[in-house]
Design a protein around this motif. Structure first.
Motif, PDB file in Angstrom:
ATOM      1  N   ALA A  83     -18.403  34.617  -4.414  1.00 50.41           N
ATOM      2  CA  ALA A  83     -17.564  35.751  -4.784  1.00 50.41           C
ATOM      3  C   ALA A  83     -16.085  35.380  -4.725  1.00 50.41           C
ATOM      4  CB  ALA A  83     -17.848  36.933  -3.856  1.00 50.41           C
ATOM      5  N   ILE A  84     -15.707  34.641  -3.692  1.00 44.78           N
ATOM      6  CA  ILE A  84     -14.305  34.220  -3.566  1.00 44.78           C
ATOM      7  C   ILE A  84     -13.908  33.320  -4.727  1.00 44.78           C
ATOM      8  CG2 ILE A  84     -12.714  32.824  -2.180  1.00 44.78           C
ATOM      9  CD1 ILE A  84     -14.216  33.884   0.303  1.00 44.78           C
ATOM     10  N   GLN A  85     -14.783  32.395  -5.085  1.00 41.77           N
ATOM     11  CA  GLN A  85     -14.486  31.507  -6.208  1.00 41.77           C
ATOM     12  C   GLN A  85     -14.324  32.294  -7.510  1.00 41.77           C
ATOM     13  OE1 GLN A  85     -17.816  28.894  -5.737  1.00 41.77           O
ATOM     14  NE2 GLN A  85     -16.737  27.503  -4.343  1.00 41.77           N
ATOM     15  N   GLN A  86     -15.144  33.326  -7.690  1.00 42.18           N
ATOM     16  CA  GLN A  86     -15.021  34.172  -8.883  1.00 42.18           C
ATOM     17  C   GLN A  86     -13.696  34.940  -8.853  1.00 42.18           C
ATOM     18  OE1 GLN A  86     -18.504  36.625  -8.650  1.00 42.18           O
ATOM     19  NE2 GLN A  86     -19.885  35.050  -9.475  1.00 42.18           N
ATOM     20  N   MET A  87     -13.345  35.445  -7.697  1.00 47.29           N
ATOM     21  CA  MET A  87     -12.111  36.216  -7.548  1.00 47.29           C
ATOM     22  C   MET A  87     -10.890  35.338  -7.812  1.00 47.29           C
ATOM     23  SD  MET A  87     -11.103  38.640  -4.318  1.00 47.29           S
ATOM     24  CE  MET A  87     -11.073  37.275  -3.134  1.00 47.29           C
ATOM     25  N   VAL A  88     -10.893  34.149  -7.257  1.00 51.76           N
ATOM     26  CA  VAL A  88      -9.786  33.210  -7.453  1.00 51.76           C
ATOM     27  C   VAL A  88      -9.672  32.801  -8.920  1.00 51.76           C
ATOM     28  CG1 VAL A  88      -9.016  30.855  -6.938  1.00 51.76           C
ATOM     29  CG2 VAL A  88      -9.771  32.348  -5.083  1.00 51.76           C
ATOM     30  N   ALA A  89     -10.811  32.644  -9.578  1.00 51.53           N
ATOM     31  CA  ALA A  89     -10.808  32.221 -10.984  1.00 51.53           C
ATOM     32  C   ALA A  89     -10.103  33.238 -11.875  1.00 51.53           C
ATOM     33  CB  ALA A  89     -12.232  32.002 -11.476  1.00 51.53           C
ATOM     34  N   LYS A  90     -10.059  34.508 -11.466  1.00 51.74           N
ATOM     35  CA  LYS A  90      -9.393  35.534 -12.262  1.00 51.74           C
ATOM     36  C   LYS A  90      -7.898  35.291 -12.390  1.00 51.74           C
ATOM     37  CE  LYS A  90     -12.695  39.279 -11.381  1.00 51.74           C
ATOM     38  NZ  LYS A  90     -13.001  39.513 -12.818  1.00 51.74           N
ATOM     39  N   LEU A  91      -7.341  34.489 -11.483  1.00 50.42           N
ATOM     40  CA  LEU A  91      -5.906  34.200 -11.532  1.00 50.42           C
ATOM     41  C   LEU A  91      -5.566  33.196 -12.638  1.00 50.42           C
ATOM     42  CD1 LEU A  91      -5.239  33.941  -7.701  1.00 50.42           C
ATOM     43  CD2 LEU A  91      -4.678  35.858  -9.213  1.00 50.42           C
ATOM     44  N   GLY A  92      -6.567  32.474 -13.126  1.00 46.56           N
ATOM     45  CA  GLY A  92      -6.325  31.515 -14.196  1.00 46.56           C
ATOM     46  C   GLY A  92      -5.404  30.381 -13.798  1.00 46.56           C
ATOM     47  N   ASP A  93      -5.394  30.038 -12.525  1.00 47.17           N
ATOM     48  CA  ASP A  93      -4.481  29.016 -11.990  1.00 47.17           C
ATOM     49  C   ASP A  93      -5.297  27.830 -11.511  1.00 47.17           C
ATOM     50  OD1 ASP A  93      -2.645  27.468 -10.654  1.00 47.17           O
ATOM     51  OD2 ASP A  93      -2.010  29.024  -9.251  1.00 47.17           O
ATOM     52  N   ARG A  94      -5.172  26.696 -12.198  1.00 44.26           N
ATOM     53  CA  ARG A  94      -5.977  25.522 -11.850  1.00 44.26           C
ATOM     54  C   ARG A  94      -5.627  24.959 -10.479  1.00 44.26           C
ATOM     55  NH1 ARG A  94      -3.245  20.590 -15.198  1.00 44.26           N
ATOM     56  NH2 ARG A  94      -1.216  21.520 -15.568  1.00 44.26           N
ATOM     57  N   TYR A  95      -4.473  25.354  -9.925  1.00 44.98           N
ATOM     58  CA  TYR A  95      -4.067  24.815  -8.632  1.00 44.98           C
ATOM     59  C   TYR A  95      -4.398  25.745  -7.470  1.00 44.98           C
ATOM     60  CZ  TYR A  95      -1.495  21.531 -11.529  1.00 44.98           C
ATOM     61  OH  TYR A  95      -1.158  20.569 -12.451  1.00 44.98           O
ATOM     62  N   THR A  96      -4.885  26.946  -7.762  1.00 46.37           N
ATOM     63  CA  THR A  96      -5.309  27.855  -6.710  1.00 46.37           C
ATOM     64  C   THR A  96      -6.829  27.787  -6.626  1.00 46.37           C
ATOM     65  OG1 THR A  96      -3.419  29.341  -6.960  1.00 46.37           O
ATOM     66  CG2 THR A  96      -5.411  30.272  -5.993  1.00 46.37           C
ATOM     67  N   GLU A  97      -7.337  27.429  -5.450  1.00 48.39           N
ATOM     68  CA  GLU A  97      -8.777  27.224  -5.313  1.00 48.39           C
ATOM     69  C   GLU A  97      -9.235  27.442  -3.883  1.00 48.39           C
ATOM     70  OE1 GLU A  97      -9.868  23.041  -5.991  1.00 48.39           O
ATOM     71  OE2 GLU A  97      -7.743  22.587  -5.929  1.00 48.39           O
ATOM     72  N   PHE A  98     -10.520  27.655  -3.748  1.00 50.62           N
ATOM     73  CA  PHE A  98     -11.145  27.897  -2.448  1.00 50.62           C
ATOM     74  C   PHE A  98     -11.937  26.667  -2.028  1.00 50.62           C
ATOM     75  CE2 PHE A  98     -14.955  29.340  -0.092  1.00 50.62           C
ATOM     76  CZ  PHE A  98     -14.329  29.873   1.027  1.00 50.62           C
ATOM     77  N   PHE A  99     -11.781  26.283  -0.745  1.00 51.04           N
ATOM     78  CA  PHE A  99     -12.505  25.137  -0.205  1.00 51.04           C
ATOM     79  C   PHE A  99     -13.539  25.603   0.810  1.00 51.04           C
ATOM     80  CE2 PHE A  99      -8.397  23.337  -1.419  1.00 51.04           C
ATOM     81  CZ  PHE A  99      -8.791  22.203  -2.122  1.00 51.04           C
ATOM     82  N   GLU A 100     -14.786  25.272   0.567  1.00 54.57           N
ATOM     83  CA  GLU A 100     -15.798  25.487   1.588  1.00 54.57           C
ATOM     84  C   GLU A 100     -15.538  24.535   2.755  1.00 54.57           C
ATOM     85  OE1 GLU A 100     -19.757  25.510   0.041  1.00 54.57           O
ATOM     86  OE2 GLU A 100     -19.214  26.743  -1.692  1.00 54.57           O
ATOM     87  N   PRO A 101     -16.122  24.783   3.942  1.00 54.07           N
ATOM     88  CA  PRO A 101     -15.781  23.982   5.120  1.00 54.07           C
ATOM     89  C   PRO A 101     -15.874  22.470   4.918  1.00 54.07           C
ATOM     90  CG  PRO A 101     -17.021  25.907   5.790  1.00 54.07           C
ATOM     91  CD  PRO A 101     -17.015  25.912   4.280  1.00 54.07           C
ATOM     92  N   GLN A 102     -16.941  21.989   4.278  1.00 58.24           N
ATOM     93  CA  GLN A 102     -17.090  20.546   4.096  1.00 58.24           C
ATOM     94  C   GLN A 102     -15.970  19.988   3.220  1.00 58.24           C
ATOM     95  OE1 GLN A 102     -20.871  19.385   2.490  1.00 58.24           O
ATOM     96  NE2 GLN A 102     -20.479  17.201   2.693  1.00 58.24           N
ATOM     97  N   ALA A 103     -15.626  20.706   2.159  1.00 54.09           N
ATOM     98  CA  ALA A 103     -14.558  20.259   1.271  1.00 54.09           C
ATOM     99  C   ALA A 103     -13.210  20.291   1.978  1.00 54.09           C
ATOM    100  CB  ALA A 103     -14.515  21.125   0.021  1.00 54.09           C
ATOM    101  N   TYR A 104     -12.983  21.296   2.825  1.00 54.80           N
ATOM    102  CA  TYR A 104     -11.717  21.370   3.539  1.00 54.80           C
ATOM    103  C   TYR A 104     -11.600  20.244   4.565  1.00 54.80           C
ATOM    104  CZ  TYR A 104      -7.867  23.232   6.315  1.00 54.80           C
ATOM    105  OH  TYR A 104      -6.691  23.397   6.989  1.00 54.80           O
ATOM    106  N   ASN A 105     -12.707  19.898   5.210  1.00 53.96           N
ATOM    107  CA  ASN A 105     -12.684  18.749   6.123  1.00 53.96           C
ATOM    108  C   ASN A 105     -12.314  17.474   5.384  1.00 53.96           C
ATOM    109  OD1 ASN A 105     -13.378  20.219   8.404  1.00 53.96           O
ATOM    110  ND2 ASN A 105     -15.580  19.911   8.127  1.00 53.96           N
ATOM    111  N   ALA A 106     -12.881  17.299   4.193  1.00 54.58           N
ATOM    112  CA  ALA A 106     -12.558  16.118   3.392  1.00 54.58           C
ATOM    113  C   ALA A 106     -11.086  16.113   3.004  1.00 54.58           C
ATOM    114  CB  ALA A 106     -13.434  16.073   2.147  1.00 54.58           C
TER     115      ALA A 106
END
Length: 432
Positions: A83-106
């Motif tokens: 849901a968060i990824q869908q909500m963020v996608a509405k902004l149409g901004d390729r630099y605004t994104e959501f990181f799940e815990p594993q991705a944020y650790n990386a």
């Protein structure tokens, strides 16, 4: 002024970006342990509501978006993440994104320069949305194979990247060291296939050497990335070259995708006296200016090499040196990334990255989607680019841009020799 940390990476060498990191950069109130799924969705919405650079939210009814997503029922964190990824996608901004815990650790791991994968900086083309190479990392599998800046990745393991989210592309390209990934590349009208073996990649931030020229000994410094250790290594390199009494410098920022802005600010201070470096402007038009600390290590002539892979923190440094008349820029137009993102950690180990400001050079130039045009433009053919990257002919006689940098430095040195000497700092003064 408090110095904030910025860096130019997203997970797995994805998009060239300047970032503010740390919970304190936006709000400490969200750094609470283990929010529930609905609470997590609402936290992300509110962070975006308070801080996103575009007050129109891409012409969205942002309150209606909250009612939609917070009004849903969630039985798991995974549903909330979608849901968060869908909500963020509405902004149409390729630099605004959501990181799940594993991705944020990386992501956090990569800030320190510890990388794994094939060594590519990627971005979605602003017009075509194509998955485009910003720059291969030096000595990485991608560089050794001959992948070049501006190459377009059309397939990953045979799967088309058309319409693919950049994070999905990264997940497919990343993997355990020793495993393989096949990339199909479009270079001009030519389709190429690269079978790459993933590896652990160590970034060596600064390398330097001296070179004898017809106008005396010069210092060459290569900076492939603005890592945490780059300022200390740059400091040592300059002081060592000063001890060898070099006449001037060539600073190579080609294919440098950026890194910590804190490092960029410190390195800028090594080359310039008290002078502006960069300004940030947020949604409320509040401007925050950054300046050098007034303790430069050298005032000797400087030429800076840049290209289309020079991005983010590289552009901040190059723009400051150019605007302040401190250096001559040689090469090709830089990448053109003038937006600032903040990373806000969340209580469950995930994080939201959002665009919060634009940055401007000391003369007020907005370089986003434009880049910085060098004072002296020297282009390269595809074969020359390949030789520089794959055969490691950077800064040799076979490198046309470096050759032009040397001749330009010679002109600066001759002009300086014709000017009456002014008292300046000695090395002993600098060391103290």
């Amino acid at each position: 002024m408090t110095t904030q940390k910025f860096f130019a990476r997203t997970v797995a060498m994805v998009a060239t970006t300047v970032l503010v990191t740390g919970a304190a950069s936006i709000s400490k109130s969200w750094a609470e342990p283990q929010p529930g799924p609905k609470q997590l969705v609402d936290q992300v919405w509110q962070i975006l509501d308070r801080n996103y650079v575009d007050g129109s939210f891409n012409q969205q009814d942002w309150k209606a978006v909250r009612q939609d997503y917070v009004g849903r029922s969630y039985s798991s964190k995974k549903q909330a993440y979608v849901a968060i990824q869908q909500m963020v996608a509405k902004l149409g901004d390729r630099y605004t994104e959501f990181f799940e815990p594993q991705a944020y650790n990386a992501l956090n791991t990569e800030i320190s320069g510890n990388l794994s994968g094939v060594g590519l900086e990627l971005a979605a083309n602003g017009k075509t949305k194509a998955l485009t190479v910003v720059a291969p990392i030096e000595k990485s599998p991608a560089a050794s194979a001959g992948i070049l800046p501006a190459d377009v990745i059309t397939k990953i393991n045979g799967r088309s990247t058309q319409g693919m989210n950049i994070n999905d592309a990264v997940k497919q390209i990343k993997g355990v060291a020793g495993t393989q990934v096949v990339l199909t590349i479009l270079r001009g009208k030519q389709n190429l296939t690269f079978k790459l073996t993933r590896a652990n990649i160590t970034i060596n931030p600064v390398s330097s050497r001296t070179e004898m020229t017809e106008f005396g000994k010069i210092g060459y410094i290569r900076l492939p990335e603005f890592t945490q250790t780059a300022p200390a290594e740059m400091n040592r390199a300059i002081l060592a070259l000063e001890k060898q009494q070099v006449k001037g410098y060539v600073l190579d920022l080609r294919s440098d995708p950026g890194g910590l802005l804190d490092a960029s600010l410190k390195i800028a201070s090594m080359w310039m006296e008290q002078t502006p470096i960069v300004s940030l402007v947020n949604r409320q038009a509040v401007k925050e200016r950054y300046e050098t600390d007034g303790r430069s290590l050298t005032n000797k002539p400087l030429v800076v090499l840049v290209d289309g892979g020079s991005a983010s923190a590289s552009e901040i440094l190059a723009g400051a040196l150019q605007d302040n008349g401190r250096a001559t820029l040689v090469g090709t137009r830089t990448f053109g990334k003038g937006l600032v993102q903040a990373v806000q950690p969340l209580g469950d180990g995930s994080a939201i990255k959002l665009t919060i400001a634009k940055y401007y050079t000391p003369k007020g130039r907005d370089i986003n989607h434009i880049g910085i045009t060098p004072d002296i433009v020297v282009g390269l053919t595809d074969d020359q680019k390949k030789n520089l990257v794959q055969k490691r002919q950077v800064a040799t006689a076979a490198d046309p841009q470096y050759a032009k940098a040397l001749s330009s430095l010679g002109q600066l040195l001759r002009a300086k020799a014709a000017t009456p000497r002014q008292p300046g700092k000695t090395l002993e003064t600098l060391v103290r």
